[in-house]
Write an enzyme that holds these catalytic residues in place. Structure first.
Site, mmCIF file in Angstrom:
data_model
loop_
_atom_site.group_PDB
_atom_site.id
_atom_site.type_symbol
_atom_site.label_atom_id
_atom_site.label_comp_id
_atom_site.label_asym_id
_atom_site.label_seq_id
_atom_site.Cartn_x
_atom_site.Cartn_y
_atom_site.Cartn_z
ATOM 1 N N ASP A 52 -30.172 30.090 10.764
ATOM 2 C CA ASP A 52 -29.997 30.024 12.293
ATOM 3 C C ASP A 52 -28.835 29.106 12.691
ATOM 4 O O ASP A 52 -29.098 28.132 12.363
ATOM 5 C CB ASP A 52 -31.531 29.574 12.690
ATOM 6 C CG ASP A 52 -31.157 29.507 14.481
ATOM 7 O OD1 ASP A 52 -30.036 29.917 14.984
ATOM 8 O OD2 ASP A 52 -32.118 29.109 14.999
ATOM 9 N N GLU A 130 -3.523 13.445 0.094
ATOM 10 C CA GLU A 130 -3.714 12.049 -0.433
ATOM 11 C C GLU A 130 -5.039 11.366 0.444
ATOM 12 O O GLU A 130 -4.649 11.083 1.568
ATOM 13 C CB GLU A 130 -2.723 11.369 -0.273
ATOM 14 C CG GLU A 130 -1.371 11.676 -0.776
ATOM 15 C CD GLU A 130 -0.092 10.883 -0.794
ATOM 16 O OE1 GLU A 130 -0.318 9.712 -0.725
ATOM 17 O OE2 GLU A 130 0.929 11.486 -0.046
ATOM 18 N N GLU A 132 -7.324 8.551 2.048
ATOM 19 C CA GLU A 132 -7.203 7.147 2.049
ATOM 20 C C GLU A 132 -8.813 6.937 2.694
ATOM 21 O O GLU A 132 -9.164 7.966 3.496
ATOM 22 C CB GLU A 132 -6.575 6.712 2.741
ATOM 23 C CG GLU A 132 -5.094 6.875 2.279
ATOM 24 C CD GLU A 132 -3.911 6.353 2.978
ATOM 25 O OE1 GLU A 132 -2.602 6.008 2.438
ATOM 26 O OE2 GLU A 132 -3.938 5.990 4.350
ATOM 27 N N GLU A 187 -4.947 0.411 -0.945
ATOM 28 C CA GLU A 187 -4.123 0.686 0.060
ATOM 29 C C GLU A 187 -3.561 -0.678 0.664
ATOM 30 O O GLU A 187 -3.902 -1.606 0.371
ATOM 31 C CB GLU A 187 -4.588 1.690 0.880
ATOM 32 C CG GLU A 187 -3.870 3.054 0.530
ATOM 33 C CD GLU A 187 -2.498 3.302 0.717
ATOM 34 O OE1 GLU A 187 -2.020 2.274 1.388
ATOM 35 O OE2 GLU A 187 -1.922 4.068 0.408
ATOM 36 N N GLU A 194 -7.070 4.313 -2.016
ATOM 37 C CA GLU A 194 -6.521 5.779 -1.926
ATOM 38 C C GLU A 194 -6.835 6.440 -3.255
ATOM 39 O O GLU A 194 -6.756 5.913 -4.317
ATOM 40 C CB GLU A 194 -5.002 5.787 -1.743
ATOM 41 C CG GLU A 194 -4.503 7.429 -1.848
ATOM 42 C CD GLU A 194 -3.021 7.329 -1.373
ATOM 43 O OE1 GLU A 194 -2.653 6.620 -0.524
ATOM 44 O OE2 GLU A 194 -2.285 8.028 -2.256
ATOM 45 N N HIS A 243 -2.018 12.467 4.125
ATOM 46 C CA HIS A 243 -0.592 13.077 3.980
ATOM 47 C C HIS A 243 -0.942 14.388 3.028
ATOM 48 O O HIS A 243 -1.750 14.239 2.243
ATOM 49 C CB HIS A 243 0.127 12.309 3.007
ATOM 50 C CG HIS A 243 0.603 10.902 3.898
ATOM 51 N ND1 HIS A 243 1.405 9.871 3.147
ATOM 52 C CD2 HIS A 243 0.465 10.522 5.035
ATOM 53 C CE1 HIS A 243 1.384 8.821 4.018
ATOM 54 N NE2 HIS A 243 0.851 9.110 5.258
ATOM 55 N N ARG A 314 10.511 7.422 4.695
ATOM 56 C CA ARG A 314 9.005 7.439 5.045
ATOM 57 C C ARG A 314 8.708 7.304 6.276
ATOM 58 O O ARG A 314 7.406 7.363 6.427
ATOM 59 C CB ARG A 314 8.326 6.532 3.882
ATOM 60 C CG ARG A 314 8.031 7.101 2.462
ATOM 61 C CD ARG A 314 7.454 5.916 1.600
ATOM 62 N NE ARG A 314 7.635 6.719 0.214
ATOM 63 C CZ ARG A 314 6.570 7.170 -0.555
ATOM 64 N NH1 ARG A 314 5.547 7.180 0.208
ATOM 65 N NH2 ARG A 314 6.874 7.484 -1.680
ATOM 66 N N GLU A 331 5.959 17.022 2.254
ATOM 67 C CA GLU A 331 4.912 16.114 2.438
ATOM 68 C C GLU A 331 4.649 15.783 4.120
ATOM 69 O O GLU A 331 5.669 15.474 4.884
ATOM 70 C CB GLU A 331 4.887 14.855 1.974
ATOM 71 C CG GLU A 331 3.692 13.760 2.261
ATOM 72 C CD GLU A 331 4.178 12.478 1.940
ATOM 73 O OE1 GLU A 331 5.176 11.968 1.901
ATOM 74 O OE2 GLU A 331 3.171 11.673 1.554
ATOM 75 N N ARG A 333 2.970 14.330 7.042
ATOM 76 C CA ARG A 333 2.354 12.795 6.963
ATOM 77 C C ARG A 333 1.826 12.550 8.189
ATOM 78 O O ARG A 333 0.920 11.445 8.323
ATOM 79 C CB ARG A 333 3.491 11.707 6.910
ATOM 80 C CG ARG A 333 4.495 12.252 5.533
ATOM 81 C CD ARG A 333 5.641 11.077 5.584
ATOM 82 N NE ARG A 333 5.196 9.705 5.952
ATOM 83 C CZ ARG A 333 4.914 8.882 5.101
ATOM 84 N NH1 ARG A 333 4.714 9.289 3.563
ATOM 85 N NH2 ARG A 333 4.826 7.732 5.239
HETATM 86 P P1 ADP Z 1 3.112 9.735 -2.019
HETATM 87 O O1 ADP Z 1 4.431 9.467 -2.958
HETATM 88 O O2 ADP Z 1 3.424 10.345 -0.799
HETATM 89 O O3 ADP Z 1 2.246 8.522 -2.260
HETATM 90 P P2 ADP Z 1 1.295 10.761 -4.114
HETATM 91 O O4 ADP Z 1 1.915 10.626 -5.538
HETATM 92 O O5 ADP Z 1 0.250 9.711 -3.710
HETATM 93 O O6 ADP Z 1 2.273 10.821 -2.964
HETATM 94 O O7 ADP Z 1 0.599 12.339 -3.984
HETATM 95 C C1 ADP Z 1 1.282 13.412 -4.410
HETATM 96 C C2 ADP Z 1 0.295 14.658 -4.117
HETATM 97 O O8 ADP Z 1 1.101 15.753 -4.137
HETATM 98 C C3 ADP Z 1 -0.596 14.821 -5.194
HETATM 99 O O9 ADP Z 1 -1.875 15.269 -4.798
HETATM 100 C C4 ADP Z 1 -0.052 15.887 -6.034
HETATM 101 O O10 ADP Z 1 -0.905 16.473 -6.842
HETATM 102 C C5 ADP Z 1 0.508 16.918 -5.079
HETATM 103 N N1 ADP Z 1 1.644 17.654 -5.390
HETATM 104 C C6 ADP Z 1 2.553 17.606 -6.637
HETATM 105 N N2 ADP Z 1 3.156 18.698 -6.797
HETATM 106 C C7 ADP Z 1 2.826 19.517 -5.704
HETATM 107 C C8 ADP Z 1 3.459 20.979 -5.459
HETATM 108 N N3 ADP Z 1 4.061 21.459 -6.041
HETATM 109 N N4 ADP Z 1 2.623 21.271 -4.302
HETATM 110 C C9 ADP Z 1 1.740 20.714 -3.439
HETATM 111 N N5 ADP Z 1 1.398 19.491 -3.752
HETATM 112 C C10 ADP Z 1 1.871 19.092 -4.911
HETATM 113 MG MG MG Z 2 -0.190 8.328 -2.218
HETATM 114 MG MG MG Z 3 2.057 9.959 0.894
HETATM 115 MG MG MG Z 4 -1.368 6.102 0.961
HETATM 116 MG MG MG Z 5 1.706 6.997 -2.836
#
Ligand code: ADP
Ligand code: MG
Ligand code: MG
Ligand code: MG
Ligand code: MG
Length: 442
Positions: A52, A130, A132, A187, A194, A243, A314, A331, A333
């Site tokens: 339901d 990512e 957190e 973090e 994270e 992110h 960033r 990315e 953010r």
């Molecule tokens: P940051 O540098 O912003 O802290 P992270 O290294 O913590 O980034 O996270 C990077 C994320 O991006 C991971 O989840 C990773 O698997 C993902 N990632 C890597 N290559 C690709 C891709 N081609 N498409 C989508 N996501 C990706």
């Molecule tokens: Mg990260």
């Molecule tokens: Mg990031």
């Molecule tokens: Mg972070």
């Molecule tokens: Mg990072």
């Protein structure tokens, strides 16, 4: 009978599972579940289970509320924190209407529909969020507080403490549940953590985001702690983001990578970024869905305020990380983990496809720290801001036909109801800041 169902039934038997949880999500991305004894599982896998829907947030329909849960066989997972002698497994389900059609209020079905649009062009949408979260103590009554468990900082190698141990437990549980963990670290804020897992197709990753939050909260509770994904639990320290890295692939190849293009960024990637920027204000309603979300989108922290993109810094809303080849990605953010990932990814892919289909080029990249620009410079560059509140974001959503069409009228109507009700409730409450500010002066 269906050979896939038979195989699954055998597997459930071999795993000695006693209970099956049929999981689905409301419009807020809060997981709901119906537990069935393992005896009922054959029926659930062949016919589905009736529920339901009338009291589920964002589900209510005027016509009929009886709905069918259809388990997705690919989502079978044993819940690793349940005792071995009472093993429980779950399936994530799609919600169907009385008339056996995908229910337009089911966020997972909405994402499937949007991914099908990408598939028509040959694209698979890949997402890597990512996640957190803060870990807080509970008080003597078991209620969550905002008291820190640790005082670590970014990437700190803290001496083993309760939060560190919990993070390890979460990583192990997620690994048992099929996550490929890429990294986990402390973090910037005290008690903030994270955990990153490997990206994948948007549907399986949205499922994983829900599983992640559920697992973290469950394991924290089992340790007498509280894990929260709210966007800004404490004033004036870093908030909590999600992110989200995104890319498109075709025939297994990342189409954001073009070795012969400037910066090796393909036109498709530029258009994707252009689409995301064009629809950023509406996307905020999905990526930042709480009143509190907008307390994170303020200057001075890692969270973005302005609608910009950059390959270099960033502070931009969209960052293009340096990695190329199969790791070429954009990315976003702005989102935080209070989002419903199914709806966020739906809006993101719809925006990206609008960019690609209409060849929307992004404005020039903002390769300087935006917070170092004067208001005049920001204005002369034509840089716009993200919405400042939930209701503002909802109004932006209502103005955005592409995103409204992607989510469908049922979701839009319910999101609007929720935004208005949240705003109303917030306005009816006198907050501690107001008392502190005015009680003496007036
Ligand atoms: P940051 O540098 O912003 O802290 P992270 O290294 O913590 O980034 O996270 C990077 C994320 O991006 C991971 O989840 C990773 O698997 C993902 N990632 C890597 N290559 C690709 C891709 N081609 N498409 C989508 N996501 C990706
Ligand atoms: Mg990260
Ligand atoms: Mg990031
Ligand atoms: Mg972070
Ligand atoms: Mg990072």
């Amino acid at each position: 009978s269906d050979p896939n169902v038979n195989k699954m039934l055998e597997r459930i038997k071999a795993d000695n599972v006693k209970f099956i949880r049929l999981q689905f999500n409301d419009i807020l991305g809060i997981p709901k579940n119906v537990a069935i004894p393992v005896k009922q599982v054959e029926k659930a896998l062949t016919e589905g289970i009736w529920i339901d829907g009338s009291s589920i947030e964002g589900f209510a329909r005027i016509d009929e509320s009886d709905m069918i849960l259809k388990p997705d066989l690919d989502t079978y997972q044993i819940l690793p924190w349940r005792p071995v002698d009472k093993k429980a497994a779950r399936f994530i389900c799609d919600v169907y209407t009385y008339g056996n059609k995908p229910f337009e209020g089911d966020p997972r079905s909405v994402l499937k529909k949007n991914l099908a649009e990408a598939a028509k062009l040959g694209y698979t949408y890949n997402c890597g969020p990512e996640l957190e979260f803060f870990v807080f103590k509970r008080d003597e009554n078991g209620q969550p507080t905002t008291e820190f468990v640790d005082h670590g900082g970014y990437f700190d190698l803290a001496p083993s403490d309760a939060a560190e141990d919990l993070r390890r437990e979460i990583v192990l549980a997620l690994t048992d549940m099929g996550f490929e963990i890429e990294a986990s670290h402390h973090e910037v804020a005290d008690s903030q953590h994270e955990i990153d897992f490997k990206y994948g197709d948007a549907l399986s990753v949205a499922d994983k985001v829900i599983t992640f939050k559920f697992a973290a909260k469950t394991l924290a509770l089992m340790n007498g702690l509280h894990a929260t994904f709210m966007a800004k639990p404490i004033s004036r320290i870093a908030g909590t983001g999600m992110h989200t890295h995104g890319s498109l692939s075709k025939d297994g190849k990342n189409v954001f990578f073009d070795p012969s293009a400037e910066n090796q960024i393909s036109d498709v990637m530029l258009y994707y970024i252009g689409g995301l920027m064009k629809h950023a204000k509406a996307i905020a309603r999905l990526g930042n869905p709480t009143i509190n979300s907008y307390k994170r989108l303020v200057p001075g922290y890692e969270a973005p305020v302005y609608i910009t993109w950059s390959a270099a810094n960033r502070s931009a809303m969209i960052r293009v990380p340096a990695a190329r080849g199969n790791s070429t990605r954009a990315e976003l953010r702005s989102p935080d983990p209070t989002c419903n990932p199914y709806l966020l990814f739906s809006a993101m892919i719809a925006a990206g496809l609008d960019g690609i289909n209409n060849k929307i080029l992004p404005p020039p990249a903002t390769d300087v720290n935006i917070y170092h620009l004067s208001p005049e410079e920001i204005k002369s560059r034509g840089i716009e801001m993200l919405p400042g509140s939930l209701i503002e974001a909802n109004n932006e959503l209502l103005k955005d036909k592409v995103i409204c069409d992607a989510l469908g009228p049922h979701i839009i109507e319910n999101l609007t109801k929720i935004a208005i009700a949240e705003e109303e409730s917030f306005r009816l409450t006198v907050h501690p800041w107001e008392v502190e500010r005015y009680i003496n002066n007036y």
